[in-house]
Scaffold this motif. Sequence first.
Motif, PDB file in Angstrom:
ATOM      1  N   ASP A 285      46.134 -21.436  42.328  1.00 57.93           N
ATOM      2  CA  ASP A 285      46.436 -22.398  43.385  1.00 57.93           C
ATOM      3  C   ASP A 285      47.696 -23.193  43.068  1.00 57.93           C
ATOM      4  OD1 ASP A 285      44.093 -21.496  44.472  1.00 57.93           O
ATOM      5  OD2 ASP A 285      42.897 -23.212  43.829  1.00 57.93           O
ATOM      6  N   ARG A 286      47.824 -23.624  41.826  1.00 54.55           N
ATOM      7  CA  ARG A 286      48.987 -24.430  41.435  1.00 54.55           C
ATOM      8  C   ARG A 286      50.269 -23.623  41.560  1.00 54.55           C
ATOM      9  NH1 ARG A 286      51.463 -24.338  36.708  1.00 54.55           N
ATOM     10  NH2 ARG A 286      49.710 -23.283  35.695  1.00 54.55           N
ATOM     11  N   LEU A 287      50.255 -22.397  41.081  1.00 55.51           N
ATOM     12  CA  LEU A 287      51.458 -21.570  41.135  1.00 55.51           C
ATOM     13  C   LEU A 287      51.796 -21.160  42.563  1.00 55.51           C
ATOM     14  CD1 LEU A 287      50.754 -19.372  37.990  1.00 55.51           C
ATOM     15  CD2 LEU A 287      52.552 -21.098  38.229  1.00 55.51           C
ATOM     16  N   ALA A 288      50.787 -20.995  43.393  1.00 54.80           N
ATOM     17  CA  ALA A 288      51.034 -20.618  44.787  1.00 54.80           C
ATOM     18  C   ALA A 288      51.787 -21.713  45.533  1.00 54.80           C
ATOM     19  CB  ALA A 288      49.712 -20.316  45.480  1.00 54.80           C
ATOM     20  N   ARG A 289      51.650 -22.954  45.074  1.00 51.46           N
ATOM     21  CA  ARG A 289      52.364 -24.058  45.723  1.00 51.46           C
ATOM     22  C   ARG A 289      53.855 -24.039  45.408  1.00 51.46           C
ATOM     23  NH1 ARG A 289      47.404 -26.815  44.429  1.00 51.46           N
ATOM     24  NH2 ARG A 289      48.260 -27.628  42.464  1.00 51.46           N
ATOM     25  N   ARG A 468      48.557 -19.706  31.388  1.00 49.43           N
ATOM     26  CA  ARG A 468      49.184 -19.693  30.059  1.00 49.43           C
ATOM     27  C   ARG A 468      50.453 -18.845  30.051  1.00 49.43           C
ATOM     28  NH1 ARG A 468      48.535 -17.157  24.652  1.00 49.43           N
ATOM     29  NH2 ARG A 468      47.074 -15.588  25.427  1.00 49.43           N
ATOM     30  N   LEU A 469      50.402 -17.712  30.712  1.00 43.86           N
ATOM     31  CA  LEU A 469      51.580 -16.844  30.769  1.00 43.86           C
ATOM     32  C   LEU A 469      52.709 -17.520  31.527  1.00 43.86           C
ATOM     33  CD1 LEU A 469      52.956 -14.104  30.318  1.00 43.86           C
ATOM     34  CD2 LEU A 469      51.808 -13.276  32.393  1.00 43.86           C
ATOM     35  N   ALA A 470      52.416 -18.118  32.672  1.00 41.42           N
ATOM     36  CA  ALA A 470      53.451 -18.789  33.455  1.00 41.42           C
ATOM     37  C   ALA A 470      54.093 -19.922  32.670  1.00 41.42           C
ATOM     38  CB  ALA A 470      52.865 -19.310  34.767  1.00 41.42           C
ATOM     39  N   ALA A 471      53.283 -20.666  31.926  1.00 36.27           N
ATOM     40  CA  ALA A 471      53.820 -21.770  31.130  1.00 36.27           C
ATOM     41  C   ALA A 471      54.751 -21.252  30.037  1.00 36.27           C
ATOM     42  CB  ALA A 471      52.671 -22.566  30.516  1.00 36.27           C
ATOM     43  N   ALA A 472      54.370 -20.136  29.406  1.00 31.46           N
ATOM     44  CA  ALA A 472      55.215 -19.563  28.359  1.00 31.46           C
ATOM     45  C   ALA A 472      56.515 -19.026  28.942  1.00 31.46           C
ATOM     46  CB  ALA A 472      54.451 -18.448  27.635  1.00 31.46           C
ATOM     47  N   LEU A 473      56.446 -18.396  30.094  1.00 31.03           N
ATOM     48  CA  LEU A 473      57.666 -17.867  30.728  1.00 31.03           C
ATOM     49  C   LEU A 473      58.592 -18.988  31.170  1.00 31.03           C
ATOM     50  CD1 LEU A 473      56.171 -14.968  32.918  1.00 31.03           C
ATOM     51  CD2 LEU A 473      57.158 -14.837  30.614  1.00 31.03           C
TER      52      LEU A 473
END
Length: 629
Positions: A285-289, A468-473
Amino acid sequence: MNPSPDRPVRLRPAWQKALALAVMVLAFTLLTGTIDGGVGVVPGRLLDQPTYVFANALPGLLLAFTLLALTRRALLSFGLALAAEGLVYAVNRLKVDNLGTPLIPADFHMLGQLDKGGMHVLGAYLPHSPWPYLAIVAAIALVVALWRLEPPFLARRPRPPRITAGAVCFVLLATLLAGTPAWAKLYNGRMLWLEPWSASSTATHSGLVSSLMIYHLQYGKHDRKPDPSAARELIGRNDDALRQELQTPATEGAQPDIVVVQSESFFDPRILKGYQHADLTPNLDRLARHGISGALHVPTFGGGTIRTEFEVLTGLSLRYFRNLQFPYLQLNAKVVPSLVRTLRAHGYETVAIHGNDPSFWNRTSAFKAIGFDRFVSQSSFPPSATNDGQYMADRGMTDEILTQLKDSGPPQFLFAISIEAHGPYDTVPADPAARDAIPVPAGITGKDKLELQNYLYHIGHADQELGRLAAALARRDRPTLLMFYGDHLPALSGVFQTDGFVDGGDMLGEPGTWLLVDPRKAMKPQHVDTASWMLPGRLLQAAGIHDAYFALTQVVGPDLAALTRAPDAPPPPEDAQERQTDHEMSDVALLRLDGKLEALLPQQQLATSPATNAPPPHGPSDGSVGATQ
């Protein structure tokens, strides 16, 4: 074990033997209909539609007569044939219980996968109760007893008539199983019931065995030949839009790394009644925003991961390849046009990552044809990549993605396939207490409740690893595009039938979810409903890479996206314009797979679209795949 010497055979009149065989044939036919249980072949339909009932039993009867010629024992022969049928029906019951659809001919390709990791995956679906296995032991004991104790039904001599009759039955059975066209005069939609889009309906009315024969004979041939003029018409009609798509400005700066995560059985639980307001996927949900997301129409339900995977990697809709049920097992091409090859032509290093046996689903060979430089599989993961439940935990896959990403060198395309949330969903997870704390709607109880909780437990981890992956990227110096999607809905048929979906849709046609985001920068959120075969075009568009075919999928695809469904799903309605576009796009797809499409594209478009099979500047031109050691 050798049978006891033949007991003296009392010569019976020929009419008695004929009558006895007729009784056994009738009994076998009625028992087959009883085991089947389909409304069109149950014993009560023998008088009003005998063709249905006998056609469903015919393969078993041919096997029984072949065995009778070899063994001369009637009960043994008919019993073995009935046992063979029973095995097919037992496997069918397992598939129906877990996936909601009956066996189809392509399922038998799985027999070749049992020694390549398939037994580990498929064995998890076998019954846990001892009774089925005790029944198998009892059946084997009965066969041994009949072999030793049953007196011969036929005399040893004269031998030629018996051997001739047995050979005829064997040839008839062999030609039927081989798909000889003459058999299609019986197994077709005129003599029997056939709904090409619904194996369930076909099996219910014609019987399971007949449905297998019908699909084998009617759809076991190659797909139709493409019509270049129809493809040319579609391209010409969309010429302006296609040129505009190809002229969009490229991404400024360095080419982004691209990470695609195919998340096993992932979907947004809020489409399910009882979970409309749940907060089970907070990272999604957070990333979709800050990115593009929406519903994703896929060509399978509950299993058949490689169907969705094939569409995403190639941009080819399996809707246009009716006979390609399991593409990795059926395609023999050494070079398959793909997203992977397009990225390699633009200088990308391409790597596939999957924490399972690389030979399962024939991925080793398929990934080579699709164009991956390397395939990092189960044996290459570190010991710390442990299981949660039946399969490798998603955290191990995330760790491997981050290990494979480099801070220098050519841009990278990583395609990661998760497996933690794979069914069946009755395996005890690493944290049973966390599983048990997951709320379940009141109407879902017993086995369905446990399976739903196990599933939600595992996709909770998938969502955590996405975050976790999005934060690392986001912390990397190099730009990265992240795409995340679910390959299909899970095989929770009992749950879906009990509560249903918010939109009232059918579980075989209900879409999943997808997401595309740049973790380093927020973009204006967009809601886009699409299909799996359109995702590579969307990804290339975001990366600023132009390719004529994938651009065409973006121009034409939006009107066709909702047509993508599981093979047994009810077909959606199409108006005349949609049918025309759909038919023309099928010609485009067939030509694309045959390597004959580029010649139909205007030269100006070809100039902006590197050759699909061009060798990458950093690796071999044959697309060879090697496991990371």
